[in-house]
Design an enzyme around this catalytic site. Structure first.
Site, short mmCIF file in Angstrom:
data_model
loop_
_atom_site.label_atom_id
_atom_site.label_comp_id
_atom_site.label_asym_id
_atom_site.label_seq_id
_atom_site.Cartn_x
_atom_site.Cartn_y
_atom_site.Cartn_z
N GLU A 198 34.44 46.46 42.77
CA GLU A 198 35.51 45.83 43.54
C GLU A 198 36.05 46.73 44.65
O GLU A 198 36.38 46.25 45.73
CB GLU A 198 36.65 45.39 42.62
CG GLU A 198 36.36 44.14 41.80
CD GLU A 198 35.48 44.39 40.59
OE1 GLU A 198 35.21 45.57 40.28
OE2 GLU A 198 35.04 43.42 39.95
N HIS A 227 41.30 38.03 31.56
CA HIS A 227 40.92 36.84 32.34
C HIS A 227 42.11 35.90 32.41
O HIS A 227 41.95 34.67 32.40
CB HIS A 227 39.73 36.12 31.71
CG HIS A 227 38.46 36.90 31.75
ND1 HIS A 227 38.24 38.00 30.95
CD2 HIS A 227 37.33 36.75 32.49
CE1 HIS A 227 37.02 38.48 31.19
NE2 HIS A 227 36.45 37.74 32.12
#
Lengths: 337, 377
Positions: A69, A138
């Site tokens: 990322e 998540h």
């Protein structure tokens, strides 16, 4: 840049389709736009938001990135320095923490450091939010980290219409934008709606009133807006008229709509699913306390996630998150103060 | 140094080597070589002069000396095209004005910063390219093709990679050199970014100035391989090693990597072996004399880049023995060196920059709250 709802298309669209349409339309109108992220090309994105982009625009402009990322963000910054507009997807917004330094120190400050020489048209978007059993990694809503990092605009749409219009606006804004999509809303049938056929964007810093009322103001964003709307219906049965405000963008924040509402209702509840301490609900209440204190007849109340991670199994998850019931109770407490 | 200079862990294939046995330096003219010598002096004088200015009380702030590492900056930058990009960090302050300096130092069409701009930045004045909004080496310029760094080391490598991706899409042939210390090669972003650049064969050359000390931590506590260049194997790219004291060896290795990159073959790592002359910053000078053994400091500074370059020029017959002894900056600390130890054109060049900086005003206070966002109206 108008938000005119013109002739509707034939079918009602869900939230993720609205995102997808925004990406296709902006890729079409801006040949200098690039999309990159993990699994966005060949797979079409973990949630299908980029499905078909690779086939239409090719691998030069639709890039399947390594699982890295910080590099996804850093290279997006470089692409922008090279004149490109970039949509960089975080597969889950939780994973954005891996790119944190590149966002807050490199990307967010670039325009500032260069005294305006360099613009950073970079949109970091990704699925966010709890209520789906996604567990700790998540389920996050980590928008407050970025509201606390000057130089970033922070957006969180709650409807398909907003999702498309705000995303298209973000991709034309020229500033780095953090775009929080609510994955539990991606395919929610109840919120599907007709979208304008014509090009439209939604300006930042303009809240939407989702339900009008006179006794208490419920301010929220993302999927908690729906909890507030349901709470308003419950409160109606109890004789309390609640106004629901969806702020739509956190940075910039539409203070006026909030102040105007509490001038009328004199009671304020702020709801967000991020943890309470230093969360955005606290920021809204701080601004009201500083600038509109005289409108309040009762202490404002925050309904947020408890200061815990988001646990996995349903009873645990729901226990720590805002709910319709918690909002109703807070509103009743406020109006009875 | 653990390995002979010039050993490559994976061979780059320079165009020179495909057609002849010439090294990149063999294509340099006598004038080029003499200018590189002057540039090494210029970089050294910049360092010496700033230390003196601070001692005189005319300059505040931390100085990150590039003393003993000047050959890396000059050697890496001398062969670049004006349209190439660079990304210097704190110990590379001279790189900002060395970029595209080749030829007439005062020509207006240079694509590099002027000495006036760099000095305005050092003194924190409004004529700095960044209007003095961040300190020391944290400046850059899109028009002059210099990436703006932050304090998070190795953090510009992904930016360089993305920028080169854009340049390639735009039909450009630019190469970007990022400068890094050996300490920053332990950062995750170093690996993420070079891996990405290798996957897409992006023209990014990572120059690693291995000066043996990352602030107070010796090389062996930051890297388990004998050489930083070994890290290249994991990315499937060339890893070259240069003698960082020798401007011509740096030039050779970096130009091999640059040609490799420009011809579409992708990134390389060029490790330049050197030694940090002083502390991490000048606040660390005293401690650095204690946490580093004296014999290590003496050995690390024994081959002054000025002297190494001068010997090469003597060997080539480009200067006479008499000319070789005209200036005496070699081996001297800032406290020992005087203006007479440097070529006058070097002193004059920097004088102009400092005079400009001293008359440049501070930015208006309210600029501190400006340019957080691009305004859209």
């Amino acid at each position: 840049m108008s938000a005119v709802a013109n002739t509707p298309t034939t079918g009602r669209k869900n939230y993720v389709t609205a995102i997808k349409e925004a990406l296709f339309e902006e890729m079409e109108r801006n040949p200098d736009m690039i999309c990159q992220g993990e699994d966005i090309g060949i797979l079409g994105g973990a949630f299908g938001a980029t499905d078909g982009l690779l086939a239409k625009y090719g691998s030069d402009r639709v890039i399947d990135m390594p699982i890295a990322e910080a590099c996804i963000v850093g290279s997006a910054t470089g692409l922008a320095l090279g004149g490109k507009t970039v949509m960089a997807e975080m597969q889950f917004i939780d994973f954005i923490s891996c790119g944190f330094d590149q966002i807050v120190n490199m990307l967010a400050t670039y325009h500032y450091r260069t005294a305006g020489e360099v613009n950073m048209p970079v949109v970091l978007r990704g699925p966010a939010g709890a209520y789906g059993g996604g567990a700790l990694y998540h389920s996050q809503m980590n928008e407050a980290w970025f509201c606390n990092s000057p130089g970033l605009k922070v957006i969180c749409p709650s409807t398909p219409y907003d999702a498309k219009g705000l995303l298209k606006g973000a991709l034309r804004d020229g500033n780095p934008c953090l775009f929080f999509e609510i994955k539990e809303l991606y395919r929610k049938r109840e919120i599907e709606e007709l979208l304008p056929e014509d090009d439209y964007t939604i300006p930042f810093g303009k809240a939407a009133i989702r339900h009008e009322g006179t006794d208490v103001t419920l301010v929220s964003y993302g999927q908690n807006v729906y909890h507030c709307i349901q709470a308003a219906a419950e409160l109606e049965k109890l004789g309390v008229s609640a106004e629901v405000i969806d702020i739509r963008t956190l940075v910039p924040l539409d203070e006026d709509t909030i102040f105007t509402s509490i001038a009328k209702t004199n009671h304020l509840i702020v709801v967000n699913e991020a943890p309470m301490t230093c969360g955005f609900a606290g920021e809204i209440i701080a601004r009201v306390a500083e600038k509109a204190f005289e409108y309040l007849d009762a202490p404002p109340i925050r309904i947020t996630r408890l200061d815990t991670p988001v646990p996995w199994v349903k009873p645990l998850e729901l226990f720590v998150l805002p709910s319709v019931e918690k909002i109703v109770q807070a509103a009743l407490k406020s109006v009875k103060f | 140094m653990s390995r002979e200079s010039g050993t490559a862990t994976a061979e780059a294939t320079p165009i020179h080597a495909q057609v002849s046995n010439l090294r990149p330096r063999d294509l340099l003219s006598k004038e080029d070589c003499l200018e590189m010598f002057r540039q090494v002096y210029l970089a050294r004088y910049f360092d010496v002069r700033l230390i003196k200015e601070k001692k005189r009380g005319r300059l505040k702030g931390t100085l990150y000396s590039s003393h003993n590492q000047e050959a890396i900056l000059v050697g890496a930058l001398f062969g670049l095209k004006p349209t190439d990009w660079i990304s210097p960090i704190h110990r590379d302050m001279p790189a900002f004005f060395l970029k595209d300096l080749r030829g007439d130092w005062n020509r207006p069409d240079r694509i590099g910063m002027s000495i006036e701009e760099v000095c305005a930045q050092v003194w924190g004045r409004v004529d700095s390219p960044g209007r003095a909004r961040d300190n020391w080496s944290h400046i850059g310029s899109r028009s002059k093709k210099i990436i703006h760094s932050t304090s998070m080391l190795a953090g510009t490598i992904p930016v360089a990679a993305g920028l080169m991706y854009a340049d390639r899409l735009n039909g450009g042939d630019a190469v970007c050199i990022t400068f890094n210390g050996e300490g920053s090669t332990a950062q995750g972003i170093f690996h993420e970014a070079i891996n990405y650049a290798a996957v897409h064969k992006l023209p990014v050359v990572t120059v690693v100035e291995n000066n043996q000390w990352a602030y107070g931590t010796p090389f062996e506590l930051g890297c388990a391989t004998p050489d930083v260049a070994d890290r290249a194997k994991g990315f499937g790219i060339p890893g070259l090693i240069a003698d960082g004291q020798d401007v011509f060896d740096v030039y050779d290795k970096v130009m091999m990597a640059v040609e490799h990159a420009r011809s579409g073959k992708g990134p390389s790592i060029v490790e330049c072996k050197t030694f940090r002359a002083y502390g991490h910053g000048d606040h660390d000078d005293d401690r650095a004399n204690k946490y580093r053994p004296q014999e290590e400091i003496i050995a690390g500074r024994a081959r002054d880049p000025i002297g190494v370059c001068r010997q090469t020029l003597l060997d080539l017959g480009y200067i006479s023995a008499a000319e070789a002894t005209t200036y005496h900056a070699e081996g001297k600390n800032a406290s020992e060196a005087t203006n007479e130890d440097f070529p006058p054109e070097v002193v004059d060049y920097l004088n102009a920059g400092i005079e400009f900086a001293l008359q440049s005003p501070l930015p208006a206070a309210e600029e501190g709250a400006m340019w957080v966002f691009k305004e859209n109206n």
